[in-house]
Design an enzyme around this catalytic site. Structure first.
Site, PDB file in Angstrom:
ATOM      1  CB  CYS A  15       4.340  -3.000   6.015  1.00 24.21           C
ATOM      2  SG  CYS A  15       2.496  -2.301   6.406  1.00 24.21           S
ATOM      3  CG  HIS A  74      -5.580  -2.830   9.898  1.00 20.64           C
ATOM      4  ND1 HIS A  74      -4.217  -3.739   9.946  1.00 20.64           N
ATOM      5  CD2 HIS A  74      -4.781  -2.256   8.904  1.00 20.64           C
ATOM      6  CE1 HIS A  74      -3.845  -3.766   9.976  1.00 20.64           C
ATOM      7  NE2 HIS A  74      -3.397  -2.973   8.887  1.00 20.64           N
TER       8      HIS A  74
END
Length: 694
Positions: A185, A68
């Site tokens: 993350c 992405h």
């Protein structure tokens, strides 16, 4: 839900294609997405996707990958689905990928990609769905599969999870969570939500009461309250990046794991909570210093990868220093401009003879005088946290010559009790910041480690700030002596390089460096060298003039190219290209970055050649400047030291004229390279079209 992002037009069956790795797949995928008008520039999209993969793999297990990007090159939100034949994606489970969901969202639009990943993560945690989805063969098959399992997921959503998802505090303060968690993350997208869904699914399967906070690109969601932390059996921090740990201080049984471990083995992570294998973070002392020691992790206060962290620490220190350089330098420049009428007769008092000019010069001097201490302090801060600020700042002041110990450079005689008239400058700042950080680590890890618990509370507010800074200052006081000589040597080197026969070479090197990475480490090194030359020689220098003039060339070259030949750029790029006139004249090299990112080869060549020519001409014209920033607005501070040009007024006038000549010539050369390349590309395409029609 997320289905509107899916379309049959963007479903590709590529099982007949052979990809040796994910990079080869991404190259071809970006090419197709550009043809489908999903992205503007395949190379920029490929770079964005590769940078995301470099942080942590998007291969999420079950033979699926979710690459992405959120980039300005994305024209509209999309999810492209690719059915492939076993692509090596370096996935979490080390399995080859059979189905790829490639997600793209424009830079200035919302977080649709987050919704897709979050919702899809919930489906992936259903074993039956995870087993079936890699084997789908058509777009309709994918939609039907999603529909059936979304209905199942909604129907089976447990009440306990609804309670756990509430952000308000529990009404019964004695009710405990089995565990609470935070997931984060590096990009705040896929693994953040995958870890959340994995932990929540595990809790549902085992009838556990949990609450999971996510720290993603859309900020903190489902935030844990103090009551949540006080009413839980354990805290799981599934994080791949640094987060603020302050609110967890004083809480026991804190288990720190990666998002990957939370996704793959939530049972193992929960077992650590049950067995109370977590640790106590910090302490709950009432001392404010103890409560505010966030981000000073065990890794930071150690020598682990210390040598690797030095480079980033120096760049961090430079970034904190630059505002002082710009503010102080521009105020000093304003002082010279106000006092311009006295340029011919003020001598060394130029810039301070007029009372108003003196006010600006004095204030600018205060800021400029802090650049060495600030650099030293924030190098130490970057290495060991806020404990490094005090000793770093003190040794920085010593480096700047604000303490006792004077040296006669010629005879070598040292007077230990006399106020210093010499300094070690940036050499002292860098070495002093490193020394301060090293001594902080030594104290924390080896000296005060075994202090009684009763004394731990005052360690960070008394022992380290007082005794640690005293030891650091005393050591550096002696070590600073060779650094003073090193700084003196640099000053002499710069004086030699300012000579007519060497100045063009100096200008060439600085010009190339300034135009190489436009705000990156090489550019910053050249700019800081120019600032160092001002600080070392206390007058205008060729190095500073070369840095400023060369740094103006890249954006000006782009603006001129757009003015002469609009076809060099896309229609939507033209407003930004014209804005480069202002960027360039203001010495904001970063205005050229979007154009370099899109056309790296030709733009880098144009920038380097233009910058090199400008640097050589600056040196050949013996141009100097006293201001470290300001672009064309401080041109009145330019001078030329060419032989035959005497008198302050004439030197300034000739300096401005020669600087404009150097800037115009080099900018037009840069623009000419851009235009020439565009003409060659058009000619080549025309020739190919003619051959095809023939």
């Amino acid at each position: 839900m997320f289905k509107p992002l899916l379309s049959a037009e963007l479903f590709f069956n590529w099982t007949a294609k052979d990809f040796k790795d994910k990079t080869s797949f991404l190259k071809q995928a970006c090419r197709v997405l550009q043809d489908k008008n999903c992205i503007k520039e395949e190379q920029i999209a490929l770079t964005a996707l590769k940078e995301r993969e470099a942080q942590i793999t998007t291969g999420i297990m079950s033979k699926l990958a979710l690459p992405h990007m959120q980039s300005a090159t994305v024209l509209k939100p999309f999810v492209a689905v690719f059915k492939v034949n076993n692509v090596d994606w370096q996935s979490l489970d080390n399995q080859p990928v059979k189905l790829i969901f490639l997600i793209g969202v424009p830079k200035d639009q919302g977080n649709l990609h987050l919704e897709f990943i979050s919702q899809f993560s919930k489906l992936m945690l259903q074993d039956e769905f995870a087993n079936k989805v890699p084997n789908i063969r058509s777009f309709n098959g994918l939609i039907n599969l999603i529909d059936s399992f979304q209905q199942t997921a909604v129907a089976s959503q447990p009440v306990v999870n609804e309670a756990a998802a509430q952000t308000e505090e529990p009404k019964d303060t004695n009710t405990q969570y089995d565990f609470v968690a935070v997931t984060a993350c590096p990009t705040g997208i896929a693994h953040t939500f995958m870890a959340k869904e994995a932990l929540e699914k595990f809790a549902r399967d085992h009838n556990l009461k949990v609450k999971v906070e996510t720290q993603g690109t859309d900020g903190i969601q489902n935030q844990l309250t103090e009551s949540d932390l006080n009413n839980t059996k354990g805290i799981i921090l599934a994080c791949d990046r640094l987060i603020d740990l302050t609110r967890f201080y004083g809480h026991a049984n804190v288990v720190e794991v990666s998002t990957t471990k939370a996704i793959k083995t939530p049972q193992t992570v929960y077992d650590q909570v049950v067995k109370k294998e977590g640790k106590l973070l910090g302490n709950k002392s009432s001392d404010s210093a103890s409560q505010t020691e966030l981000k000073e992790t065990t890794e930071q206060l150690s020598f682990k990868d210390f040598h690797k962290r030095i480079y980033r620490a120096i760049l961090s220190g430079v970034s904190y220093m630059l505002p002082f350089v710009v503010f102080g330098g521009i105020l000093i420049a304003i002082a010279f401009l106000i006092d311009i009428n006295n340029a011919g007769n003020a001598g060394k008092q130029f810039g301070s003879k007029d009372p108003i000019a003196n006010w600006f010069k004095t204030l600018g001097g205060l800021s400029f005088g802090l650049i060495v201490p600030i650099l030293s302090a924030y190098i130490a801060f970057a290495l060991v946290g806020r404990q490094g600020l005090l000793p770093g700042f003190i040794v920085g002041l010593i480096s700047a010559g604000k303490f006792l110990l004077n040296i006669d450079i010629v005879t070598g005689k040292i007077d230990w009790a006399t106020e210093s008239k010499v300094s070690s400058g940036f050499f002292g700042a860098i070495f002093g910041g490193l020394l301060a950080a090293v001594l902080i680590i030594v104290q924390q890890r080896y000296i005060y480690r075994k202090l009684p618990q009763a004394l731990q509370g005052i360690k960070n507010i008394l022992f380290i700030p007082l005794l640690g800074t005293l030891v650091t200052a005393a050591l550096f006081w002696v070590i600073n002596i060779p650094l003073i000589y090193l700084n003196y040597g640099l000053s002499k080197f710069l004086q030699i390089m300012d000579k007519p026969y060497l100045a063009p070479l100096l200008g060439l090197v600085i010009g190339l460096m300034m135009c190489f990475d436009l705000g990156g480490p090489v550019n910053k090194a050249a700019y800081v060298f120019g600032v160092v030359s001002l600080e070392s020689q206390n007058s205008g220098t060729v190095a500073m003039a070369s840095a400023i003039l060369s740094g103006m060339v890249p954006p000006l070259g782009i603006a001129i190219a757009a003015t002469i030949r609009k076809q060099c750029f896309d229609k939507e790029e033209l407003p930004a290209a014209y804005a480069c006139y202002v960027m360039g004249l203001s010495f904001i090299s970063e205005g050229a970055i979007p154009f370099v990112a899109k056309r790296p080869k030709i733009m880098l060549a144009a920038n380097l050649i233009g910058g090199a020519v400008c640097g050589v001409l600056t040196g050949a014209f013996a141009l100097t400047i006293r201001a470290p920033h300001g672009g064309v607005f401080v041109f009145a501070l330019l001078k030329t030291n060419l032989e035959g040009i005497a008198g302050n007024t004439l030197q300034i006038g000739a300096g401005v004229g020669l600087a404009l000549l150097a800037l115009i010539v080099s900018s037009f050369i840069s623009a000419g390279i851009i235009i020439g390349h565009n003409l060659l590309v058009v000619r080549k395409k025309t020739k190919q079209l003619v051959n095809t029609n023939a």
